[in-house]
Scaffold this motif. Sequence first.
Motif, mmCIF file in Angstrom:
data_model
loop_
_atom_site.group_PDB
_atom_site.id
_atom_site.type_symbol
_atom_site.label_atom_id
_atom_site.label_comp_id
_atom_site.label_asym_id
_atom_site.label_seq_id
_atom_site.Cartn_x
_atom_site.Cartn_y
_atom_site.Cartn_z
ATOM 1 N N ALA A 185 0.827 -1.203 0.000
ATOM 2 C CA ALA A 185 0.000 0.000 0.000
ATOM 3 C C ALA A 185 0.863 1.256 0.000
ATOM 4 C CB ALA A 185 -0.926 -0.007 1.205
ATOM 5 N N GLN A 186 1.950 1.228 0.765
ATOM 6 C CA GLN A 186 2.851 2.379 0.792
ATOM 7 C C GLN A 186 3.533 2.582 -0.564
ATOM 8 O OE1 GLN A 186 5.072 0.955 4.212
ATOM 9 N NE2 GLN A 186 4.251 2.595 5.504
ATOM 10 N N ALA A 187 3.932 1.490 -1.184
ATOM 11 C CA ALA A 187 4.566 1.581 -2.503
ATOM 12 C C ALA A 187 3.568 2.092 -3.544
ATOM 13 C CB ALA A 187 5.116 0.222 -2.917
ATOM 14 N N GLU A 188 2.334 1.604 -3.466
ATOM 15 C CA GLU A 188 1.296 2.047 -4.399
ATOM 16 C C GLU A 188 1.001 3.530 -4.202
ATOM 17 O OE1 GLU A 188 -3.190 0.652 -5.707
ATOM 18 O OE2 GLU A 188 -2.612 0.485 -3.610
ATOM 19 N N ALA A 189 0.949 3.966 -2.955
ATOM 20 C CA ALA A 189 0.682 5.378 -2.672
ATOM 21 C C ALA A 189 1.798 6.258 -3.212
ATOM 22 C CB ALA A 189 0.524 5.585 -1.166
ATOM 23 N N ARG A 190 3.031 5.813 -3.052
ATOM 24 C CA ARG A 190 4.163 6.594 -3.569
ATOM 25 C C ARG A 190 4.092 6.687 -5.104
ATOM 26 N NH1 ARG A 190 9.153 7.752 -1.539
ATOM 27 N NH2 ARG A 190 8.944 6.228 0.155
ATOM 28 N N SER A 191 3.770 5.571 -5.745
ATOM 29 C CA SER A 191 3.721 5.532 -7.200
ATOM 30 C C SER A 191 2.575 6.376 -7.751
ATOM 31 C CB SER A 191 3.582 4.086 -7.676
ATOM 32 O OG SER A 191 3.384 4.030 -9.066
ATOM 33 N N ALA A 192 1.397 6.267 -7.135
ATOM 34 C CA ALA A 192 0.205 6.927 -7.666
ATOM 35 C C ALA A 192 0.116 8.393 -7.289
ATOM 36 C CB ALA A 192 -1.050 6.190 -7.198
ATOM 37 N N PHE A 193 0.573 8.735 -6.062
ATOM 38 C CA PHE A 193 0.347 10.080 -5.552
ATOM 39 C C PHE A 193 1.615 10.822 -5.159
ATOM 40 C CE2 PHE A 193 -3.263 7.315 -4.240
ATOM 41 C CZ PHE A 193 -4.212 7.835 -5.109
ATOM 42 N N GLY A 194 2.776 10.147 -5.283
ATOM 43 C CA GLY A 194 4.029 10.782 -4.913
ATOM 44 C C GLY A 194 4.243 10.906 -3.426
ATOM 45 N N ASP A 195 3.447 10.193 -2.629
ATOM 46 C CA ASP A 195 3.514 10.277 -1.169
ATOM 47 C C ASP A 195 3.202 8.891 -0.615
ATOM 48 O OD1 ASP A 195 3.247 10.725 1.546
ATOM 49 O OD2 ASP A 195 1.904 12.431 1.351
ATOM 50 N N PRO A 196 4.131 8.264 0.113
ATOM 51 C CA PRO A 196 3.890 6.899 0.598
ATOM 52 C C PRO A 196 3.036 6.816 1.862
ATOM 53 C CG PRO A 196 6.042 7.642 1.309
ATOM 54 C CD PRO A 196 5.482 8.749 0.453
ATOM 55 N N ALA A 197 2.630 7.965 2.414
ATOM 56 C CA ALA A 197 1.917 7.949 3.696
ATOM 57 C C ALA A 197 0.569 7.244 3.577
ATOM 58 C CB ALA A 197 1.717 9.370 4.200
ATOM 59 N N VAL A 198 0.285 6.380 4.542
ATOM 60 C CA VAL A 198 -0.996 5.683 4.626
ATOM 61 C C VAL A 198 -1.511 5.762 6.052
ATOM 62 C CG1 VAL A 198 -0.509 4.085 2.725
ATOM 63 C CG2 VAL A 198 0.133 3.466 5.063
ATOM 64 N N TYR A 199 -2.808 5.567 6.197
ATOM 65 C CA TYR A 199 -3.393 5.552 7.535
ATOM 66 C C TYR A 199 -4.503 4.515 7.590
ATOM 67 C CZ TYR A 199 -7.209 8.459 5.622
ATOM 68 O OH TYR A 199 -8.258 8.937 4.882
ATOM 69 N N LEU A 200 -4.979 4.237 8.789
ATOM 70 C CA LEU A 200 -6.031 3.243 9.001
ATOM 71 C C LEU A 200 -7.351 3.931 9.299
ATOM 72 C CD1 LEU A 200 -4.161 0.713 11.333
ATOM 73 C CD2 LEU A 200 -4.411 0.607 8.846
ATOM 74 N N GLU A 201 -8.424 3.313 8.818
ATOM 75 C CA GLU A 201 -9.759 3.841 9.072
ATOM 76 C C GLU A 201 -10.719 2.668 9.212
ATOM 77 O OE1 GLU A 201 -11.194 7.587 6.984
ATOM 78 O OE2 GLU A 201 -12.391 6.037 6.002
ATOM 79 N N ARG A 202 -11.634 2.762 10.158
ATOM 80 C CA ARG A 202 -12.613 1.685 10.328
ATOM 81 C C ARG A 202 -13.494 1.581 9.095
ATOM 82 N NH1 ARG A 202 -16.386 2.291 15.297
ATOM 83 N NH2 ARG A 202 -14.476 1.700 16.409
ATOM 84 N N ALA A 203 -13.772 0.354 8.668
ATOM 85 C CA ALA A 203 -14.702 0.119 7.571
ATOM 86 C C ALA A 203 -16.128 0.138 8.127
ATOM 87 C CB ALA A 203 -14.414 -1.227 6.907
ATOM 88 N N VAL A 204 -16.953 1.016 7.594
ATOM 89 C CA VAL A 204 -18.345 1.122 8.030
ATOM 90 C C VAL A 204 -19.178 0.168 7.176
ATOM 91 C CG1 VAL A 204 -20.308 2.660 8.370
ATOM 92 C CG2 VAL A 204 -17.972 3.526 8.693
ATOM 93 N N ALA A 205 -19.767 -0.829 7.817
ATOM 94 C CA ALA A 205 -20.492 -1.880 7.095
ATOM 95 C C ALA A 205 -21.799 -1.348 6.513
ATOM 96 C CB ALA A 205 -20.765 -3.057 8.028
ATOM 97 N N ASN A 206 -22.132 -1.805 5.296
ATOM 98 C CA ASN A 206 -23.402 -1.485 4.640
ATOM 99 C C ASN A 206 -23.689 0.014 4.634
ATOM 100 O OD1 ASN A 206 -23.889 -4.229 4.163
ATOM 101 N ND2 ASN A 206 -24.801 -4.478 6.192
#
Length: 450
Positions: A185-206
């Motif tokens: 995910a960090q590598a993908e973020a760096r490639s797509a957006f030029g920034d490797p930063a990622v964070y976590l967020e709760r998935a809200v069901a339905n």
Amino acid sequence: MSGLRRVMVANRGEIAVRIIRACHVAGVEAVAVYSDADEHSKWVRMADDAVHIGRSAAQKSYLDPDALLKAARATEVDAVHPGYGFLSESGAFARAIDEAGLVFIGPRPAVLEQMGDKAAARSAAASAGVPVVPGTDPIEDPADVPRLAAEIGFPLLLKAAAGGGGRGIRPVHDLDGLLDALPAAQAEARSAFGDPAVYLERAVANARHVEVQVLADDHGNVVHLFERDCSVQRRRQKLIEEAPAPALEEETRQAITAAAVRLAEHVGYRGAGTVEFLVDGDGNFYFIEMNARVQVEHPITEAITGVDIVAEQLRIAAGEALSMDQASIERRGAAVELRINAEDPERDFAPAPGEITVLRLPGGPGVRIDTGISQGDRISPFYDSLIAKLICWGEDRDQAYARARQALTEFHVEGVASTAALHRELINDPELAAGPVHTMWLEHHLNTGR
């Protein structure tokens, strides 16, 4: 329009056509830009002037700020309208436009940078008293991940801090999956957006995806134009949107629109923007991001309010106040927008570039078509595959859907595969007609072959 004489449209396709039309109605000259692939395009033919900005690849044309600035200077424009996508949410591009002595038709650079950083946007929302999905700041030490995940609880979304448009998001269901996904995910973020930063967020069901359209000027006025439901999505890309959101309790509607205005006021917003929320089955809503630009789906809001959103963008850029206040904005009827793309649903929605050999478009009361394509034009492999947006308004949701069904029977395209047939299927689906549906409804529909 006082203050604006000539505007360069730093975009292509249907949004370029939309902006050029608004400029002409306002008595403002419009300058188009085009790449090699777009030399003979509809928006180039419509504009008062047009400038070639580079090769067909977006990085060599529409994503090249130097080429766009050179075109703006050469054509002596007062302002630059970035539309959506491309550089529309680039703080650096907005700053370069400002430093060139031109008007960027959108938020100030600092606000673009704040809203473009998803973690910073979450922090701003929380500071404004807007509910946010439980989550984290950008992850600095991978060793903290097990503790952070335990505090929030699974399932989670691993999100790129600089992501947008539904990109840079990975669902994870357990700790092992999260730890496996983190480096990629960090590598993908760096490639797509030029920034490797990622964070976590709760998935809200339905959850439902509900967004609020806001407008803000430089005179302290901020209004909302009610909400849209954008829950019919595939891989977080919207296919169908409608306004107002069906079956939304009035108490929730008032709370969510007030929250959007509060956030816009808090960050000193200017221009048109959309505050996006997830709404759970109990009516709780959570901020997810702010799109600091005009949205693809803005026409359905125009249909139910009568407000010309692009015209208001021009007014704001000219230094004028909004043409309305909150009390004067009334909601009437319902509208639905269908994005018809040159994609093949039978081949996992693979893009289908090629020549549009036949294009017959529908009409009738309450029917609007926004497109940058004419018969004989080509769908380029270099850009988004949108053929047209079909917008249908009715006195109520049932009439809007009925008009959409009829319009789809009249819509006919040959030469490329399209999603028109899928839309005919979806608009007749009893579950969608009953509404509302959640953001995973379409994925389930496609996977089960209903």
